[in-house]
Design a protein around this motif. Sequence first.
Motif, short mmCIF file in Angstrom:
data_model
loop_
_atom_site.label_atom_id
_atom_site.label_comp_id
_atom_site.label_asym_id
_atom_site.label_seq_id
_atom_site.Cartn_x
_atom_site.Cartn_y
_atom_site.Cartn_z
N GLY A 17 -1.64 -6.61 -5.88
CA GLY A 17 -0.97 -7.28 -4.77
C GLY A 17 -1.48 -6.80 -3.42
N THR A 18 -1.74 -5.51 -3.30
CA THR A 18 -2.30 -4.96 -2.07
C THR A 18 -3.65 -5.60 -1.77
OG1 THR A 18 -1.19 -2.83 -2.43
CG2 THR A 18 -3.07 -2.85 -0.93
N GLY A 19 -4.48 -5.72 -2.79
CA GLY A 19 -5.80 -6.31 -2.59
C GLY A 19 -5.75 -7.78 -2.23
N LEU A 20 -4.87 -8.54 -2.90
CA LEU A 20 -4.77 -9.97 -2.62
C LEU A 20 -4.28 -10.23 -1.19
CD1 LEU A 20 -3.30 -11.46 -5.92
CD2 LEU A 20 -5.55 -11.92 -4.93
N ALA A 21 -3.22 -9.53 -0.79
CA ALA A 21 -2.69 -9.71 0.56
C ALA A 21 -3.73 -9.34 1.60
CB ALA A 21 -1.42 -8.88 0.74
N GLY A 22 -4.42 -8.22 1.39
CA GLY A 22 -5.43 -7.81 2.34
C GLY A 22 -6.64 -8.73 2.37
N GLY A 23 -7.06 -9.22 1.19
CA GLY A 23 -8.22 -10.11 1.13
C GLY A 23 -7.97 -11.43 1.82
N MET A 31 -10.59 0.99 7.88
CA MET A 31 -9.85 0.99 6.62
C MET A 31 -9.63 2.41 6.11
SD MET A 31 -10.56 -1.19 3.16
CE MET A 31 -10.00 -2.67 3.98
N LEU A 32 -10.62 3.27 6.25
CA LEU A 32 -10.46 4.67 5.84
C LEU A 32 -9.29 5.31 6.59
CD1 LEU A 32 -14.18 5.84 5.70
CD2 LEU A 32 -12.59 5.87 3.79
N CYS A 33 -9.27 5.11 7.91
CA CYS A 33 -8.20 5.71 8.71
C CYS A 33 -6.85 5.08 8.39
CB CYS A 33 -8.51 5.52 10.20
SG CYS A 33 -10.02 6.35 10.77
N THR A 34 -6.83 3.77 8.20
CA THR A 34 -5.57 3.06 7.95
C THR A 34 -4.94 3.49 6.64
OG1 THR A 34 -6.25 1.14 9.26
CG2 THR A 34 -4.51 0.81 7.62
N PHE A 35 -5.72 3.48 5.57
CA PHE A 35 -5.14 3.81 4.26
C PHE A 35 -4.82 5.30 4.14
CE2 PHE A 35 -6.40 -0.43 3.22
CZ PHE A 35 -5.48 -0.82 2.25
N TYR A 36 -5.52 6.12 4.90
CA TYR A 36 -5.15 7.54 4.94
C TYR A 36 -3.76 7.70 5.54
CZ TYR A 36 -5.03 12.43 6.31
OH TYR A 36 -4.66 13.74 6.49
N THR A 37 -3.49 7.01 6.65
CA THR A 37 -2.17 7.12 7.28
C THR A 37 -1.09 6.42 6.47
OG1 THR A 37 -2.68 5.20 8.68
CG2 THR A 37 -3.11 7.38 9.60
N LEU A 38 -1.42 5.28 5.85
CA LEU A 38 -0.44 4.59 5.02
C LEU A 38 -0.06 5.41 3.80
CD1 LEU A 38 -1.72 0.87 5.01
CD2 LEU A 38 0.26 1.81 6.23
N GLY A 39 -0.99 6.20 3.29
CA GLY A 39 -0.72 6.99 2.10
C GLY A 39 -0.21 8.39 2.38
N THR A 40 -0.03 8.73 3.65
CA THR A 40 0.45 10.06 4.01
C THR A 40 1.97 10.06 4.14
OG1 THR A 40 -1.60 10.51 5.22
CG2 THR A 40 0.27 11.92 5.70
N PRO A 41 2.69 10.86 3.36
CA PRO A 41 4.16 10.84 3.41
C PRO A 41 4.74 11.39 4.70
CG PRO A 41 3.40 12.61 1.97
CD PRO A 41 2.19 11.80 2.34
N GLU A 42 3.94 12.10 5.50
CA GLU A 42 4.46 12.69 6.73
C GLU A 42 4.72 11.67 7.83
OE1 GLU A 42 1.97 13.94 5.06
OE2 GLU A 42 2.68 15.92 4.43
N ALA A 98 0.83 -1.21 0.00
CA ALA A 98 0.00 0.00 0.00
C ALA A 98 0.86 1.25 0.00
CB ALA A 98 -0.93 -0.01 1.21
N ARG A 99 1.95 1.25 0.77
CA ARG A 99 2.84 2.41 0.79
C ARG A 99 3.49 2.61 -0.57
NH1 ARG A 99 5.40 5.66 4.49
NH2 ARG A 99 3.29 5.67 5.33
N LEU A 100 3.91 1.50 -1.21
CA LEU A 100 4.51 1.60 -2.54
C LEU A 100 3.47 2.06 -3.56
CD1 LEU A 100 6.69 -1.65 -2.54
CD2 LEU A 100 7.50 0.72 -2.33
N SER A 101 2.25 1.57 -3.44
CA SER A 101 1.19 1.96 -4.37
C SER A 101 0.84 3.44 -4.24
CB SER A 101 -0.06 1.12 -4.13
OG SER A 101 0.18 -0.26 -4.37
#
Length: 327
Positions: A249-255, A114-125, A58-61
Amino acid sequence: MRLVSTSSSSQGAVAAHPPGASAIVLAAEREGRAAHPTAGVLWMILAQALFAAMNVLARLSSEGAPWPEVAASRTLVGAATALGVALVRRAPLSMSRGDRRLTWARSLCGTGAMLCTFYTLGTPEIALGDAVTLGATSPIFVALLAPRLLGERSSPRLWLATALAFAGVALVAAPRLAIAGEIALVATLGAVFSAFAMIWLRRIGGSGTRASPESVALHFSLVASAAMIFLSIPVWRTPDALGVVLLVGTGLAGGLGQLAMTRAYALDNAARIGAIGYVGVVLSHVLAAAWLGEIPSARQLLGAALVMAAGLWLAAQAIRDARRRPR
């Protein structure tokens, strides 16, 4: 393979999982008891390994796609994974009225998490390890909520192991979390949502009905997909070939991780299974070091050792409890 209720241990072995884990679960099916601590611990460890891989992907994506788009790929591929496994196993996708209420509660709380998690995973800070560490407070909330919402007793050993693991998490995070206060608040809120989702998973697993883990995971994936697609439309960015691979890959691992976690919470005490989630912190840091260059310090390595010690202790206690249980 015969189908039984989720209160028993036949949530259904996933073919894509390692043979060893599947063999343990199938053996538990033949015993036909409602609680299987050893199997629950092993399924949770497997789930955490898959979620750690999802975190890195997810971070790479997120380097080439907005975070809602990454989250949408996770939920869409996760839904396809759950549906595919259900069709291969011929698992029932219907559920009773009581299960539907609990499943909706689980899906809505899971979507919030999931909203909170992917927001933090996608935040570069925020570094990946820091984001995962903040999310790792979820088992603490599970341990606090389980006695009131599930009527499960929390033994002194469990609290001691949880305290040990939380001390390890603090060391892994390092003394400084150089992030904005609002990001920390979002990450912590995600941990609270996740804790409630885990509680509802255990309620579904112990309800004595026939809801399969595939039906629960599919319902959550569809609800979350609707939310993520809605959020991704205004910021959509078409990915290149590598971006597509990372998103899938993100979807498969998470699913697959979702299916494994659903089974884990149906097999054992929610607070104990939740504490095993600390293993995911260590695995995420290891993968972040290997793929993202986030090299842990000596303090973080000590923290990882404490986390692993707590997880291994809980696993050993689960195995001992399983052996002591009369057949």
